[in-house]
Design a protein around this motif. Structure first.
Motif, mmCIF file in Angstrom:
data_model
loop_
_atom_site.group_PDB
_atom_site.id
_atom_site.type_symbol
_atom_site.label_atom_id
_atom_site.label_comp_id
_atom_site.label_asym_id
_atom_site.label_seq_id
_atom_site.Cartn_x
_atom_site.Cartn_y
_atom_site.Cartn_z
ATOM 1 N N HIS A 241 0.828 -1.209 0.000
ATOM 2 C CA HIS A 241 0.000 0.000 0.000
ATOM 3 C C HIS A 241 0.863 1.260 0.000
ATOM 4 C CE1 HIS A 241 -3.392 2.604 0.707
ATOM 5 N NE2 HIS A 241 -2.714 3.152 1.696
ATOM 6 N N THR A 242 1.924 1.264 0.767
ATOM 7 C CA THR A 242 2.785 2.459 0.832
ATOM 8 C C THR A 242 3.575 2.664 -0.447
ATOM 9 O OG1 THR A 242 4.658 1.316 1.837
ATOM 10 C CG2 THR A 242 3.015 2.261 3.338
ATOM 11 N N LYS A 243 3.773 1.617 -1.215
ATOM 12 C CA LYS A 243 4.546 1.714 -2.459
ATOM 13 C C LYS A 243 3.699 2.067 -3.680
ATOM 14 C CE LYS A 243 8.595 -0.033 -0.990
ATOM 15 N NZ LYS A 243 9.817 0.735 -1.051
ATOM 16 N N CYS A 244 2.416 1.810 -3.627
ATOM 17 C CA CYS A 244 1.555 1.976 -4.799
ATOM 18 C C CYS A 244 1.479 3.438 -5.233
ATOM 19 C CB CYS A 244 0.148 1.445 -4.492
ATOM 20 S SG CYS A 244 -1.036 1.757 -5.818
ATOM 21 N N PHE A 245 1.922 3.705 -6.447
ATOM 22 C CA PHE A 245 1.931 5.068 -6.989
ATOM 23 C C PHE A 245 0.526 5.645 -7.103
ATOM 24 C CE2 PHE A 245 5.483 3.002 -9.578
ATOM 25 C CZ PHE A 245 6.481 3.384 -8.694
ATOM 26 N N ILE A 246 -0.425 4.824 -7.484
ATOM 27 C CA ILE A 246 -1.786 5.302 -7.696
ATOM 28 C C ILE A 246 -2.419 5.656 -6.346
ATOM 29 C CG2 ILE A 246 -4.027 4.817 -8.772
ATOM 30 C CD1 ILE A 246 -1.651 4.801 -10.759
ATOM 31 N N ALA A 247 -2.301 4.787 -5.362
ATOM 32 C CA ALA A 247 -2.870 5.065 -4.036
ATOM 33 C C ALA A 247 -2.251 6.322 -3.429
ATOM 34 C CB ALA A 247 -2.675 3.867 -3.115
ATOM 35 N N ALA A 248 -0.982 6.538 -3.682
ATOM 36 C CA ALA A 248 -0.316 7.732 -3.148
ATOM 37 C C ALA A 248 -0.749 9.011 -3.857
ATOM 38 C CB ALA A 248 1.202 7.568 -3.267
ATOM 39 N N SER A 249 -1.448 8.875 -4.962
ATOM 40 C CA SER A 249 -1.825 10.029 -5.777
ATOM 41 C C SER A 249 -3.265 10.474 -5.604
ATOM 42 C CB SER A 249 -1.591 9.706 -7.260
ATOM 43 O OG SER A 249 -0.230 9.398 -7.489
ATOM 44 N N VAL A 250 -4.060 9.730 -4.879
ATOM 45 C CA VAL A 250 -5.473 10.076 -4.739
ATOM 46 C C VAL A 250 -5.729 10.751 -3.392
ATOM 47 C CG1 VAL A 250 -6.244 8.243 -6.314
ATOM 48 C CG2 VAL A 250 -6.126 7.794 -3.860
ATOM 49 N N ASN A 251 -6.823 11.501 -3.310
ATOM 50 C CA ASN A 251 -7.122 12.259 -2.088
ATOM 51 C C ASN A 251 -8.276 11.650 -1.281
ATOM 52 O OD1 ASN A 251 -9.266 12.911 -3.680
ATOM 53 N ND2 ASN A 251 -9.096 15.115 -3.448
ATOM 54 N N PHE A 252 -8.400 10.347 -1.330
ATOM 55 C CA PHE A 252 -9.406 9.636 -0.545
ATOM 56 C C PHE A 252 -8.752 8.377 -0.007
ATOM 57 C CE2 PHE A 252 -9.949 8.599 -5.045
ATOM 58 C CZ PHE A 252 -9.749 7.228 -5.035
ATOM 59 N N PRO A 253 -9.309 7.810 1.050
ATOM 60 C CA PRO A 253 -8.685 6.620 1.631
ATOM 61 C C PRO A 253 -8.797 5.390 0.727
ATOM 62 C CG PRO A 253 -10.623 7.278 2.915
ATOM 63 C CD PRO A 253 -10.449 8.275 1.821
ATOM 64 N N VAL A 254 -7.702 4.664 0.661
ATOM 65 C CA VAL A 254 -7.663 3.361 0.003
ATOM 66 C C VAL A 254 -7.294 2.368 1.093
ATOM 67 C CG1 VAL A 254 -6.595 1.923 -1.772
ATOM 68 C CG2 VAL A 254 -6.948 4.378 -2.187
ATOM 69 N N THR A 255 -8.225 1.496 1.411
ATOM 70 C CA THR A 255 -7.996 0.517 2.469
ATOM 71 C C THR A 255 -7.944 -0.876 1.875
ATOM 72 O OG1 THR A 255 -10.382 0.326 2.885
ATOM 73 C CG2 THR A 255 -9.164 1.971 4.181
ATOM 74 N N HIS A 256 -7.482 -1.800 2.655
ATOM 75 C CA HIS A 256 -7.489 -3.189 2.193
ATOM 76 C C HIS A 256 -7.846 -4.109 3.357
ATOM 77 C CE1 HIS A 256 -3.298 -2.430 3.421
ATOM 78 N NE2 HIS A 256 -3.301 -3.671 3.820
ATOM 79 N N SER A 257 -8.644 -5.092 3.031
ATOM 80 C CA SER A 257 -8.997 -6.138 3.988
ATOM 81 C C SER A 257 -8.668 -7.458 3.310
ATOM 82 C CB SER A 257 -10.470 -6.050 4.389
ATOM 83 O OG SER A 257 -11.300 -6.075 3.254
ATOM 84 N N ALA A 258 -7.433 -7.869 3.535
ATOM 85 C CA ALA A 258 -6.910 -9.058 2.858
ATOM 86 C C ALA A 258 -7.285 -10.331 3.608
ATOM 87 C CB ALA A 258 -5.400 -8.964 2.746
ATOM 88 N N ARG A 259 -7.456 -11.378 2.845
ATOM 89 C CA ARG A 259 -7.660 -12.710 3.399
ATOM 90 C C ARG A 259 -6.553 -13.591 2.846
ATOM 91 N NH1 ARG A 259 -12.922 -14.854 1.676
ATOM 92 N NH2 ARG A 259 -11.920 -16.421 0.399
ATOM 93 N N ILE A 260 -5.856 -14.276 3.729
ATOM 94 C CA ILE A 260 -4.762 -15.157 3.327
ATOM 95 C C ILE A 260 -5.231 -16.604 3.487
ATOM 96 C CG2 ILE A 260 -2.351 -15.809 3.697
ATOM 97 C CD1 ILE A 260 -2.764 -12.864 2.835
ATOM 98 N N GLU A 261 -5.052 -17.379 2.431
ATOM 99 C CA GLU A 261 -5.376 -18.805 2.471
ATOM 100 C C GLU A 261 -4.105 -19.595 2.197
ATOM 101 O OE1 GLU A 261 -8.411 -19.190 -0.526
ATOM 102 O OE2 GLU A 261 -9.933 -18.292 0.769
ATOM 103 N N VAL A 262 -4.063 -20.794 2.685
ATOM 104 C CA VAL A 262 -2.917 -21.672 2.463
ATOM 105 C C VAL A 262 -3.327 -22.763 1.502
ATOM 106 C CG1 VAL A 262 -1.252 -23.220 3.576
ATOM 107 C CG2 VAL A 262 -2.031 -21.150 4.768
ATOM 108 N N ALA A 263 -2.482 -22.997 0.529
ATOM 109 C CA ALA A 263 -2.776 -24.021 -0.486
ATOM 110 C C ALA A 263 -2.883 -25.396 0.162
ATOM 111 C CB ALA A 263 -1.673 -24.030 -1.543
ATOM 112 N N THR A 264 -3.808 -26.158 -0.347
ATOM 113 C CA THR A 264 -3.931 -27.546 0.084
ATOM 114 C C THR A 264 -3.480 -28.405 -1.078
ATOM 115 O OG1 THR A 264 -6.231 -27.577 -0.660
ATOM 116 C CG2 THR A 264 -5.846 -27.088 1.662
ATOM 117 N N ARG A 265 -2.487 -29.173 -0.825
ATOM 118 C CA ARG A 265 -1.916 -29.986 -1.912
ATOM 119 C C ARG A 265 -2.084 -31.439 -1.628
ATOM 120 N NH1 ARG A 265 2.850 -26.892 -4.790
ATOM 121 N NH2 ARG A 265 2.269 -24.846 -4.210
#
Length: 158
Positions: free
Chosen positions: A134-158
């Motif tokens: 998020h801190t690296k994204c050029f586009i997010a750093a250029s807008v004047n509104f909040p950009v949030t993320h709610s990530a979900r991490i899953e683990v592969a089942t093999r």
């Protein structure tokens, strides 16, 4: 300041029809944007503003740009940070509010990536790298509104 980059494209309005903008209902909102070496991007306004629902509109393109920028930074950080990502999808949502004067603005975009990693040992690092992306994204750093993320991490089942 570091290196600068220039991005060029051309947008042609294709919706003049027979009468052009004689009145609000007399024209289509269709356009084609072009950039050298790329396929044409056919767009319109949002259907709420008399646009074509089968074409991309500027609002969707902004949300897509934020999602894509986050994805690309995230994958880079994972590849250099010891996290093996096997799958990534993001159902991003942007909210725009109209004002009483007929204008409007985005009030926020939420990125909702679902990431599948190769092993459980990678899950916590994978979660943490979203903040760094998020801190690296050029586009997010250029807008004047909040950009949030709610990530979900899953683990592969093999």
């Amino acid at each position: 300041m570091g290196e600068t980059h220039r991005y060029e494209c051309r947008t042609d309005w294709t919706g003049a029809g027979e009468r052009g903008t004689v009145d609000y209902r007399s024209y289509d909102r269709a356009y084609v944007s072009r950039a050298a070496g790329r396929p044409d991007l056919r767009g319109s306004s949002d259907p709420a503003f008399r646009g074509d629902a089968t074409r991309w509109n500027p609002e969707l393109l902004l949300v897509a740009s934020l999602s894509q920028c986050h994805l690309l930074w995230y994958l880079h950080l994972c590849s250099t940070g010891g996290v093996t990502v096997l799958d990534y999808r993001d159902d991003a949502v942007g909210v725009m509010a109209e004002d009483s004067a007929g204008g409007g603005r985005f009030t926020g975009v939420e990125l909702r990536p679902v990431v599948t990693v190769a092993s459980a040992e990678m899950a916590e690092r994978a979660r943490a790298l979203h903040a760094a992306a998020h801190t690296k994204c050029f586009i997010a750093a250029s807008v004047n509104f909040p950009v949030t993320h709610s990530a979900r991490i899953e683990v592969a089942t093999r």
